[in-house]
Motif scaffolding. Structure first.
Motif, PDB file in Angstrom:
ATOM      1  N   GLU A   1       0.836  -1.200   0.000  1.00  0.00           N
ATOM      2  CA  GLU A   1       0.000   0.000   0.000  1.00  0.00           C
ATOM      3  C   GLU A   1       0.870   1.249   0.000  1.00  0.00           C
ATOM      4  N   PRO A   2       0.494   2.275  -0.784  1.00  0.00           N
ATOM      5  CA  PRO A   2       1.293   3.516  -0.822  1.00  0.00           C
ATOM      6  C   PRO A   2       1.308   4.205   0.546  1.00  0.00           C
ATOM      7  N   THR A   3       2.438   4.847   0.858  1.00  0.00           N
ATOM      8  CA  THR A   3       2.562   5.652   2.068  1.00  0.00           C
ATOM      9  C   THR A   3       3.549   6.772   1.783  1.00  0.00           C
ATOM     10  N   ILE A   4       3.357   7.901   2.429  1.00  0.00           N
ATOM     11  CA  ILE A   4       4.253   9.035   2.191  1.00  0.00           C
ATOM     12  C   ILE A   4       5.334   9.138   3.252  1.00  0.00           C
TER      13      ILE A   4
ATOM     14  N   PHE B   1       4.233  16.581   9.198  1.00  0.00           N
ATOM     15  CA  PHE B   1       3.043  17.018   8.460  1.00  0.00           C
ATOM     16  C   PHE B   1       3.365  17.069   6.978  1.00  0.00           C
ATOM     17  N   HIS B   2       2.507  16.442   6.180  1.00  0.00           N
ATOM     18  CA  HIS B   2       2.666  16.386   4.730  1.00  0.00           C
ATOM     19  C   HIS B   2       1.355  16.888   4.112  1.00  0.00           C
TER      20      HIS B   2
ATOM     21  N   TRP C   1       5.093  17.651  -2.387  1.00  0.00           N
ATOM     22  CA  TRP C   1       6.541  17.848  -2.370  1.00  0.00           C
ATOM     23  C   TRP C   1       7.039  18.468  -1.057  1.00  0.00           C
ATOM     24  N   LEU C   2       6.140  18.740  -0.114  1.00  0.00           N
ATOM     25  CA  LEU C   2       6.512  19.467   1.101  1.00  0.00           C
ATOM     26  C   LEU C   2       6.338  18.589   2.340  1.00  0.00           C
TER      27      LEU C   2
ATOM     28  N   ARG D   1      11.409  20.010   4.453  1.00  0.00           N
ATOM     29  CA  ARG D   1      12.009  19.177   3.418  1.00  0.00           C
ATOM     30  C   ARG D   1      11.192  19.315   2.141  1.00  0.00           C
ATOM     31  N   PHE D   2      11.891  19.622   1.060  1.00  0.00           N
ATOM     32  CA  PHE D   2      11.249  19.792  -0.247  1.00  0.00           C
ATOM     33  C   PHE D   2      11.700  18.650  -1.150  1.00  0.00           C
TER      34      PHE D   2
END
Length: 735
Positions: free
Chosen positions: A96-99, A599-600, A606-607, A639-640
């Motif tokens: 499963e996708p995760t950031i 926090f995304h 992208w942040l 982070r970018f």
């Protein structure tokens, strides 16, 4: 009879040639094939990658239960278990996708589970992530982990501090075995180089149940570099350049594997000049030179897995005594200087039975420490040889219950070969027996364990008794019972709750028992106490985690009560103009914790915004503060993540601000320290040139060239500032 013998030979041959295999296909939630997924079996140190169609295959699996991890950047890691492995096993996996960061297998705890499944909260960081922060040494990178700090002497010497506890209260493991290198001394560092280390796990709290004495404050567990995937050959070269110290760190490694055999080797050379403060003055004789070599060979089949590793580390470093008196960019170490060498040999083996297994870890560490005042004749020369063993038997398990029983021990000799003695010649013997059980139902997990330990220390008499530098003979033993109990539950899909209570212990070290002379660099005449009792602690840990697709939040809290805490205390007397201190005991309490947010925001994929705060307070029973307690710290990072192109992948930029607060809670012979904030910048990515990948990192640390003195710096007493602005360029070639 001949027919019977022939039948036995045929059956044995078939058994030896039989191979358990696993294969399958890995897809995402849309049933799209995933390429490049890392499939890894921890107990075999064996892995592979999925192909363009998502297919994978691994051979020579052990009998019984087999745990396999599946990991890919951008997807949640999964840990699957094949129960009673057959000749042919099929295991299809959907990721499963995760950031957020990938979940990791935690090796330092008892049952090698994913962190999300673990009863105990363990901090896991890859060395790659720590390197991207631009730190010059391994210990500097560790000090960026919430709850971890360092007692430093310039940039060359650092001792880890976990939630206010350091020295012999923090245990270090590398290659699966305990590292022993005279941890009581502040004048040398870890004796490890980050090259050839995959990751570090930090247990913040008593871990005596698994590791015995000296794990009262916590454990730093270094996982070595993995072998190459099956049937592959890899070459790696990395180069780091440091502007402030005019430093260079070069490392070359190669590794290859077949289905059963694997081999790796890595050599590293690390040289630095004196570091420069924000005032643009170099601190004399903080230069150092380091050589490091690591190698390993492994074998695994369906019945047996074994890995033999060797690590040699040679460090020559200056001892700063003149402040900024001499300005030089030379890398040749001046007098007074120190030479520290470590030979670490480990053998990690697993024997597989039908429904159980036996792990056996054997280690030998030879630590040499020499100090030179003004000539090549060492005035202090110590040799510490340590043999340790750890045997764990994993009982047959069910889907709900897992149990381990084991024995652990150590045999250690300390020999003095120089004119000056800090501690006497001595022999230390440890033996411990333990058991622990993990019980799961639904999303709930309970883990409990019990352990008994004994330690015996004998030392030889030296010198004329009651005179400086003399030691009385010692023959003393210590015993301790310890236990732990932990509970984890998923309150809902996003919310995890953990509660752990555990006891730990530490037997007094030789310096505390026998000291009789001036302690280096402190102008203190220290007198040991042979009647010291074992330190015993009881700690409660609370962990709360909340995680959704775009928000991750955690709170860690702890309360640590230590009975018979050992510390030095002024007597009011003096010998040769040196104030006399003796070792005494008192109860102590430490409490505090860490809180963090990641926090995304959507749709700004992208942040990333990360923030964390850490605090610890240490007090004696009489209300006085404990020494060497790190100041409160608040870290903020933006982070970018930049868009990938055909030739640049995984690119990023970071801006971080680390704010350290005033430290006014100090012990009687410490001074207060002012707060400061450091601004750091980072930029990096992976360049693709055909099959060649080059990872590039450019970091600017303390970019504003802030002048500051850290509270735990041993140069603070001389008013010497920490390192100023430092630009670090790192290149990593994977061929």
């Amino acid at each position: 009879m001949k027919k019977l013998i022939f039948a036995l030979v045929v059956n044995c041959t078939a058994l030896m040639q039989a191979q358990n295999t696993v294969s399958g296909r890995i897809t995402d939630t849309n049933n799209k094939s995933l390429q490049g997924v890392s499939i890894f079996i921890q107990e075999l140190q064996k892995g592979t990658l999925s192909d363009a169609n998502g297919n994978y295959s691994l051979t020579n699996l052990p009998n019984g239960n087999v745990s396999i991890s599946f990991a890919l950047m951008g997807y949640g890691t999964q840990n699957k278990t094949i129960v009673n492995a057959q000749r042919q096993n099929r295991l299809d996996v959907q990721l499963e996708p995760t950031i957020f960061q990938m979940d990791e297998i935690i090796v330092s705890t008892a049952f090698n589970k994913l962190q999300s499944q673990n009863v105990m909260k363990v901090e896991h960081q890859t060395i790659k992530n720590l390197t991207q922060k631009g730190t010059a040494t391994l210990i500097e990178g560790l000090a960026t982990i919430p709850g971890v700090a360092q007692v430093s002497t310039g940039v060359s010497i650092g001792k880890p501090v976990i939630r206010g506890l350091s020295s012999n209260r923090v245990l270090v493991y590398s290659q699966g075995v305990r590292v022993e290198n005279q941890q009581f001394g502040d004048e040398h560092g870890l004796g490890l180089n980050d090259a050839g280390i995959e990751s570090v796990e930090v247990i913040k709290g008593p871990a005596s149940l698994l590791y015995g004495s000296d794990a009262l404050g916590g454990v730093l567990y270094f996982n070595p570099e993995k072998f190459a995937n099956a049937n592959s050959f890899k070459v790696n070269f990395s180069q780091k350049l440091f502007v402030n110290t005019l430093g260079s760190n070069s490392s070359l490694g190669l590794k290859t594997s077949t289905d059963k055999w694997k081999f790796l080797a890595r050599g590293t050379l690390n040289t630095h000049s004196d570091y420069k403060t924000a005032g643009r003055e170099r601190v004399t004789n903080t230069r150092y030179q380091e050589k490091d070599f690591k190698s390993g060979i492994g074998y695994s089949d369906a019945f047996f897995s074994s890995v033999l590793r060797y690590n040699y580390n040679d460090l020559k470093l200056g001892i700063p005594e003149e402040g900024t008196a001499a300005q030089s960019t030379s890398k040749s170490v001046l007098y007074p200087k120190q030479a520290v060498s470590n030979h670490l040999i480990s053998l990690n083996s697993t024997v597989f039975f039908n429904t159980s297994k036996l792990d056996l870890d054997l280690g030998f560490i030879s630590n040499g420490r020499s100090e030179y005042e003004d000539s090549d004749v060492a005035i202090l020369k110590m040799k510490l040889n340590t043999f340790n063993y750890n045997a764990k038997y994993y009982l047959p398990s069910s889907n709900k219950i897992q149990t381990i029983v084991g024995v652990q021990g150590m045999y250690q000799t300390n020999v003095n070969l120089g004119e000056e003695l800090l501690i006497p010649d001595a022999i230390t013997k440890d033996f411990g027996v333990f058991g622990t059980t993990n019980y799961e139902w639904g999303t709930n997990v309970i883990q409990a364990g019990l352990r008994f330990d004994t330690r015996n220390i004998t030392s030889e008499a030296h010198g004329i008794q009651l005179h400086g530098g003399s030691f009385a003979a010692l023959d003393t033993s210590y015993t301790s019972w310890n236990a732990s109990l932990g509970y984890k539950t998923n309150i809902n899909e996003a919310f995890v709750f953990r509660l752990n209570v555990a006891s730990g212990f530490r037997a007094p070290n030789l310096a505390e028992l026998t000291s009789n002379g001036v302690h280096e660099g402190t102008n203190r005449y220290e007198v040991g106490n042979a009647d010291l009792e074992t330190e015993q602690n009881f700690q409660t840990d609370l962990n709360l985690e909340y995680k959704t697709d775009h928000l991750e939040f955690f709170v860690n809290g702890f309360y640590n009560h230590i009975t018979d805490f050992i510390y030095i205390n002024p007597t009011g007397q003096s010998i040769d103009d040196n104030e006399v201190f003796n070792y005494i005991q008192n109860n102590a309490n430490l409490y505090g914790g860490e809180v963090g947010l990641h926090f995304h925001p959507h749709p700004l994929d992208w942040l990333h915004l990360e923030t964390s705060f850490e605090t610890v307070t240490g007090k004696k029973q009489n209300g006085d503060y404990l020494p060497l307690i790190p100041a409160n710290n608040w870290n903020n990072t933006l982070r970018f993540e930049l868009n990938d192109s055909n030739w640049l992948k995984e690119s990023f930029a970071t801006i971080s601000l680390s704010s350290t607060f005033n430290q006014n809670k100090v012990s009687g012979f410490e001074t207060r320290t002012g707060g400061y904030s450091l601004l750091n910048l980072g930029l990096g990515g992976t360049l693709h040139f055909g099959r060649t990948k080059v990872e590039v990192n450019l970091n600017g640390n303390n970019i504003t060239n802030k002048k500051y003195i850290a509270h735990l710096s041993r140069l603070k007493a001389d008013g010497i500032s920490n390192i100023g602005r430092n630009i670090v360029l790192g290149l990593n070639f994977n061929l």
